[in-house]
Design a protein around this motif. Structure first.
Motif, PDB file in Angstrom:
ATOM      1  N   VAL A  28       0.863  -1.179   0.000  1.00 10.36           N
ATOM      2  CA  VAL A  28       0.000   0.000   0.000  1.00 10.36           C
ATOM      3  C   VAL A  28       0.900   1.230   0.000  1.00 10.36           C
ATOM      4  CG1 VAL A  28      -1.786   1.255   1.259  1.00 10.36           C
ATOM      5  CG2 VAL A  28      -1.794  -1.248   1.251  1.00 10.36           C
ATOM      6  N   PHE A  29       0.516   2.236  -0.780  1.00 17.35           N
ATOM      7  CA  PHE A  29       1.346   3.435  -0.906  1.00 17.35           C
ATOM      8  C   PHE A  29       0.548   4.662  -0.441  1.00 17.35           C
ATOM      9  CE2 PHE A  29       2.669   0.325  -4.071  1.00 17.35           C
ATOM     10  CZ  PHE A  29       4.010   0.192  -3.769  1.00 17.35           C
ATOM     11  N   PRO A  30       0.456   4.860   0.870  1.00 19.48           N
ATOM     12  CA  PRO A  30      -0.379   5.943   1.398  1.00 19.48           C
ATOM     13  C   PRO A  30       0.132   7.345   1.095  1.00 19.48           C
ATOM     14  CG  PRO A  30       0.921   4.953   3.154  1.00 19.48           C
ATOM     15  CD  PRO A  30       1.123   4.104   1.946  1.00 19.48           C
ATOM     16  N   TYR A  31       1.395   7.451   0.647  1.00 20.73           N
ATOM     17  CA  TYR A  31       1.964   8.766   0.336  1.00 20.73           C
ATOM     18  C   TYR A  31       2.142   8.965  -1.169  1.00 20.73           C
ATOM     19  CZ  TYR A  31       3.084   8.210   5.275  1.00 20.73           C
ATOM     20  OH  TYR A  31       3.010   7.971   6.624  1.00 20.73           O
ATOM     21  N   GLY A  32       1.578   8.054  -1.961  1.00 23.29           N
ATOM     22  CA  GLY A  32       1.755   8.150  -3.403  1.00 23.29           C
ATOM     23  C   GLY A  32       3.138   7.732  -3.857  1.00 23.29           C
ATOM     24  N   ASN A  33       3.845   7.021  -2.979  1.00 25.25           N
ATOM     25  CA  ASN A  33       5.237   6.634  -3.248  1.00 25.25           C
ATOM     26  C   ASN A  33       5.317   5.339  -4.044  1.00 25.25           C
ATOM     27  OD1 ASN A  33       4.039   5.797  -0.731  1.00 25.25           O
ATOM     28  ND2 ASN A  33       5.963   4.825  -0.161  1.00 25.25           N
ATOM     29  N   TYR A  34       4.632   5.323  -5.197  1.00 28.50           N
ATOM     30  CA  TYR A  34       4.578   4.128  -6.033  1.00 28.50           C
ATOM     31  C   TYR A  34       5.950   3.769  -6.584  1.00 28.50           C
ATOM     32  CZ  TYR A  34      -0.392   5.372  -5.980  1.00 28.50           C
ATOM     33  OH  TYR A  34      -1.657   5.711  -5.584  1.00 28.50           O
ATOM     34  N   LYS A  35       6.203   2.476  -6.632  1.00 23.99           N
ATOM     35  CA  LYS A  35       7.523   2.009  -7.077  1.00 23.99           C
ATOM     36  C   LYS A  35       7.734   2.259  -8.572  1.00 23.99           C
ATOM     37  CE  LYS A  35      10.542  -2.048  -7.156  1.00 23.99           C
ATOM     38  NZ  LYS A  35      11.704  -1.297  -6.677  1.00 23.99           N
ATOM     39  N   SER A  36       6.699   2.055  -9.387  1.00 24.04           N
ATOM     40  CA  SER A  36       6.848   2.203 -10.843  1.00 24.04           C
ATOM     41  C   SER A  36       6.004   3.363 -11.363  1.00 24.04           C
ATOM     42  CB  SER A  36       6.455   0.900 -11.549  1.00 24.04           C
ATOM     43  OG  SER A  36       7.243  -0.175 -11.094  1.00 24.04           O
ATOM     44  N   VAL A 225      -7.196   4.737   1.273  1.00 24.41           N
ATOM     45  CA  VAL A 225      -5.854   4.155   1.320  1.00 24.41           C
ATOM     46  C   VAL A 225      -5.380   3.940   2.754  1.00 24.41           C
ATOM     47  CG1 VAL A 225      -4.550   6.339   1.261  1.00 24.41           C
ATOM     48  CG2 VAL A 225      -3.584   4.280   0.203  1.00 24.41           C
ATOM     49  N   SER A 226      -5.923   4.708   3.692  1.00 22.00           N
ATOM     50  CA  SER A 226      -5.600   4.540   5.109  1.00 22.00           C
ATOM     51  C   SER A 226      -6.713   5.175   5.943  1.00 22.00           C
ATOM     52  CB  SER A 226      -4.260   5.189   5.457  1.00 22.00           C
ATOM     53  OG  SER A 226      -4.349   6.611   5.362  1.00 22.00           O
ATOM     54  N   GLU A 227      -6.748   4.845   7.228  1.00 20.24           N
ATOM     55  CA  GLU A 227      -7.745   5.445   8.120  1.00 20.24           C
ATOM     56  C   GLU A 227      -7.533   6.958   8.231  1.00 20.24           C
ATOM     57  OE1 GLU A 227      -7.852   3.521  11.887  1.00 20.24           O
ATOM     58  OE2 GLU A 227      -8.233   1.527  11.064  1.00 20.24           O
TER      59      GLU A 227
END
Length: 279
Positions: A28-36, A225-227
């Protein structure tokens, strides 16, 4: 016996599939820190990020720049190469993305150095073909030598909104591209105001902020994406369509320029406005 063995194998396979599914769900990428991120944003059919086409060289050439939320650093490096920054620092909340950014920096630097060596070899051959000697090549003086990418580009892991670091730097240009939503969902309106206020303080007089805010629809798509994101989403008052007035009237920027009309080639879902504010 064969049927029993076959059933056992099916059960084992099913268990493996469940485990793999669970592993996938953990990412899960709660900060928009996607790998690709750049892979699915830009696509394979484009040579460069479409946003580069609307950015002006004068905002970067010989300037000190900051890229907030740089992810894997590809755009940061491309800006440094294309627009000849004096320096550019990319920061991201995710240390893994910073590792990726340095990997890309090494890759770009290696390609650049290979190109330089091939260029020198080509000049040497041309000189030898013309006069039979290799001692008449005009080598660049120290003033003409281009800076190495490692002298221009750097990366740092940092939570920009929650950082306790005392700002020592100041910048001519700051980029904040597709970051506001994630700060908003994680730290609410207070986090957004902190982001804009800190950018203002870090900019030199006459400095430039290049802002790419995600639309409200994108918030809706990521509110679960998160609480924390779900809670903040319900309480947000400053929606993206108010950012321009907020930056001009409350934060203190003098002018704004909309670059969106000149933007083309973005993949579906990434047709976002790009606004340039001047301090």
């Amino acid at each position: 016996m064969e049927e029993k063995g076959g059933n056992q194998k099916k059960e084992e396979k099913s268990q493996d599939e469940v485990k793999q599914t669970k592993r996938k769900r953990k990412y899960v990428f709660p900060y928009g820190n996607y790998k690709s991120y750049y892979g699915y944003r830009i696509g394979r059919d484009l040579e460069e990020d479409p946003r580069l086409k609307v950015l002006k060289k004068e905002w970067f050439e010989g300037k000190d720049c900051l890229d907030i939320g740089c992810n894997s650093g590809i755009l940061t490096i491309q800006i440094a190469k294309k627009f000849l920054c004096q320096s550019i620092l990319g920061i991201d909340i995710d240390s893994d993305r910073i590792e990726d950014a340095y990997w890309h920096l090494r890759k770009f630097a290696k390609m650049e150095n290979t190109g330089k060596m091939n260029g020198k070899a080509s000049k040497l051959k041309i000189s030898e073909d013309s006069n039979g000697q290799g001692n008449d090549i005009a080598m660049p003086s120290d003033g003409e030598t281009k800076k190495d990418l490692f002298e221009i580009v750097s990366f740092r892991q940092e939570n920009f909104v929650r950082s306790s670091r005392t700002p020592e730097e100041s910048y001519d240009t700051i980029l904040c591209l597709s970051v506001t939503k994630w700060i908003h969902l994680n730290w609410g309106d207070d986090g957004l105001i902190t982001l804009f206020s800190r950018i203002w303080r870090l900019l030199k007089p006459g400095g430039i902020l290049v802002l790419e805010p995600q639309p409200w629809k994108s918030y809706e798509n990521n509110r679960l994406v998160s609480e924390t994101a779900t809670l903040n989403y319900k309480n947000i008052k400053f929606r993206p369509n108010t950012f321009q007035d907020l930056l001009l009237d409350k934060i203190g920027f003098r002018t704004v320029e909309d670059l969106t009309p000149g933007l083309s080639g973005s993949k579906t879902g990434f047709n976002r406005p790009i606004l340039v504010f001047q301090k």
